[in-house]
Scaffold this active site. Sequence first.
Site, mmCIF file in Angstrom:
data_model
loop_
_atom_site.group_PDB
_atom_site.id
_atom_site.type_symbol
_atom_site.label_atom_id
_atom_site.label_comp_id
_atom_site.label_asym_id
_atom_site.label_seq_id
_atom_site.Cartn_x
_atom_site.Cartn_y
_atom_site.Cartn_z
ATOM 1 N N ASP A 35 11.187 -37.364 -0.474
ATOM 2 C CA ASP A 35 11.942 -38.452 -1.094
ATOM 3 C C ASP A 35 12.043 -37.538 -2.759
ATOM 4 O OD1 ASP A 35 9.554 -39.057 -2.303
ATOM 5 O OD2 ASP A 35 9.324 -40.450 -0.587
ATOM 6 N N LYS A 54 14.475 -41.863 -2.319
ATOM 7 C CA LYS A 54 14.287 -43.515 -2.577
ATOM 8 C C LYS A 54 14.206 -43.550 -4.169
ATOM 9 C CE LYS A 54 11.364 -45.054 1.305
ATOM 10 N NZ LYS A 54 10.037 -45.689 0.939
ATOM 11 N N MET A 163 5.719 -49.235 -10.764
ATOM 12 C CA MET A 163 7.103 -49.797 -10.645
ATOM 13 C C MET A 163 7.169 -50.927 -11.460
ATOM 14 S SD MET A 163 7.651 -49.582 -6.370
ATOM 15 C CE MET A 163 5.765 -49.807 -5.861
HETATM 16 N N1 SAH Z 1 3.027 -43.341 -3.386
HETATM 17 C C1 SAH Z 1 3.019 -43.087 -5.027
HETATM 18 C C2 SAH Z 1 3.954 -44.447 -5.591
HETATM 19 C C3 SAH Z 1 5.222 -44.710 -5.082
HETATM 20 S S1 SAH Z 1 5.879 -45.750 -5.821
HETATM 21 C C4 SAH Z 1 1.886 -42.728 -5.533
HETATM 22 O O1 SAH Z 1 0.804 -42.974 -4.985
HETATM 23 O O2 SAH Z 1 1.974 -42.303 -6.902
HETATM 24 C C5 SAH Z 1 6.789 -45.247 -6.982
HETATM 25 C C6 SAH Z 1 6.016 -45.589 -8.512
HETATM 26 O O3 SAH Z 1 5.146 -44.566 -8.754
HETATM 27 C C7 SAH Z 1 6.790 -45.382 -9.709
HETATM 28 O O4 SAH Z 1 7.876 -46.357 -10.126
HETATM 29 C C8 SAH Z 1 5.803 -45.036 -10.888
HETATM 30 O O5 SAH Z 1 5.156 -46.329 -11.194
HETATM 31 C C9 SAH Z 1 4.638 -44.443 -9.935
HETATM 32 N N2 SAH Z 1 4.876 -42.920 -10.019
HETATM 33 C C10 SAH Z 1 4.817 -41.909 -9.019
HETATM 34 N N3 SAH Z 1 5.219 -40.727 -9.944
HETATM 35 C C11 SAH Z 1 4.881 -40.698 -11.139
HETATM 36 C C12 SAH Z 1 4.751 -40.171 -12.079
HETATM 37 N N4 SAH Z 1 4.940 -38.665 -12.228
HETATM 38 N N5 SAH Z 1 4.425 -40.586 -13.422
HETATM 39 C C13 SAH Z 1 4.374 -41.867 -13.648
HETATM 40 N N6 SAH Z 1 4.359 -42.871 -12.525
HETATM 41 C C14 SAH Z 1 4.776 -42.096 -11.413
#
Ligand code: SAH
Length: 489
Positions: A35, A54, A163
């Site tokens: 994704d 996504k 998020m």
């Molecule tokens: N499984 C992922 C989260 C997915 S939900 C994890 O463990 O990180 C998606 C959310 O993850 C985004 O809205 C944000 O809040 C966070 N996120 C993912 N990558 C990010 C990044 N590089 N910097 C800041 N927030 C991030």
Amino acid sequence: MIGKVYLIGAGPGDPDLITVKGRELLALATVVLYDNLAAPELIPHTAKRVYVGKKKSDHAMPQQEIIRLLIEYAQQGETVVRLKGGDPYIFGRGGEEVEALAAAGIEFEVVPGVTAALGLAAYTGVPLTHRDHTSSVTFVTGHDPAKIDWTRVGHAETLVIYMGLTTIGEISQRLIEAGRNPATPAVVVQRATTPRQHTIFTTLAELPTIAEAHNLKPPATIVIGEVAALRNKLDWFEKRPLFGQTVLVTRAEGQGEEGNRKLRRLGAHVLDIPVIEIQPPEDPAPLLEALQNLKLYDWILFTSANAVTRFFDALFAQGKDARAIRAKIGAIGTKTAAALHTRGIVPDNIAAEAVAEGVVKAFENESLAGARVLLPRAAVGRDLIPIEFRKRGARVDIVPVYRTGVPQESVEKLAQVDQVNWITFTSSSTVKNFLALGGRRLLDQGAKAISIGPATSETMRAHEIEIALEAADHTMDGVIAAIHQPFPC
Ligand code: SAH
């Protein structure tokens, strides 16, 4: 035979933050479903890539469809990797996907990843726990704030909100209503662990205004708690010398990843655009003839690593090897010499300075009168060496072993580039081809051009490109050193 599904956490953004196990399994994958949060450079070219992107607003594929595909590919016997940003079991719906696999009787394994909270903690200088400030940390989703009991969650000493960017106004208000001090330190981190990381330090009360003022876009994560204030002392990532700088590398064939890695380690955002494609010479006859008459030559002079590769490929194709060479061997610099080493040859003469003038100089004390010299090189090249060698009585045969073309797929890549600080040019061809690919636009927009050395600079001037810097050492390392210390004392 039925295949297997590996659910793998890709880490928070920096492709180097994937686990060793994750990387090894990815190399074995025949199909990868990924994704938009997983760094695409992690996916091997040998695997079929299926984007199931996504984003909150544009679900490229509904969850049911992703699950259906996972099962289908596994049933076809594929080795399937489901690559997810961060950790698969933290707000990633990994649980649902694995439940479906288990129900369908598909074998699976799960490899954890560095979740966004942990990535940003390290890369922004916000330890999530700290003896002096906090002994608990809570991860919460801000996707639907009405569903969360903020009176319960709100008092968590360190609160990490995933998020939550679009709902931060509501979240901040609910937290304050639930009794959290409006002055509590907070950080919002966008694109954590990537060269585009953007961190804003603020307070709980100010979060909504700040996020809006900076026009922040997902992915972003918010940390609320006393530890957020430590950022001012513990930041290192955004302090690296080239952080915030975008460097476009006009990559020439044979130029490895090494230089790009060094630039990345210095903090730069590296855009790697291939501008040269090596093609076989139009007429292979002269090379074949030279290979037939190899024993006639007193010297073979290689002026690029590409020439070494192409010459030896042709030699090997004839069922011969280095023993067919009687001649002494010359090389234009350490890169070319290294290419010869890997073919079992230690050059007799290596020009210290990797330019034609350097070769002429290096040959000052060689006797060239009556010598037969073979010069396998690009179809189009500078003629300084043959001219100077002939003046000294040598008979020089120039034999094209390759020609360079412009990789058309780079036109589109270049068209997508918006803002660049530096553009590196490592040969005259990179200059000409970059322009042929439509690169002038970026120079007009203010990108600064760096030249590897005098010959490249001359071409740049001929094409009216302003030279911001010229490397003192005519290698990629020299180019990097020039950007790194743009203002020598
Ligand atoms: N499984 C992922 C989260 C997915 S939900 C994890 O463990 O990180 C998606 C959310 O993850 C985004 O809205 C944000 O809040 C966070 N996120 C993912 N990558 C990010 C990044 N590089 N910097 C800041 N927030 C991030």
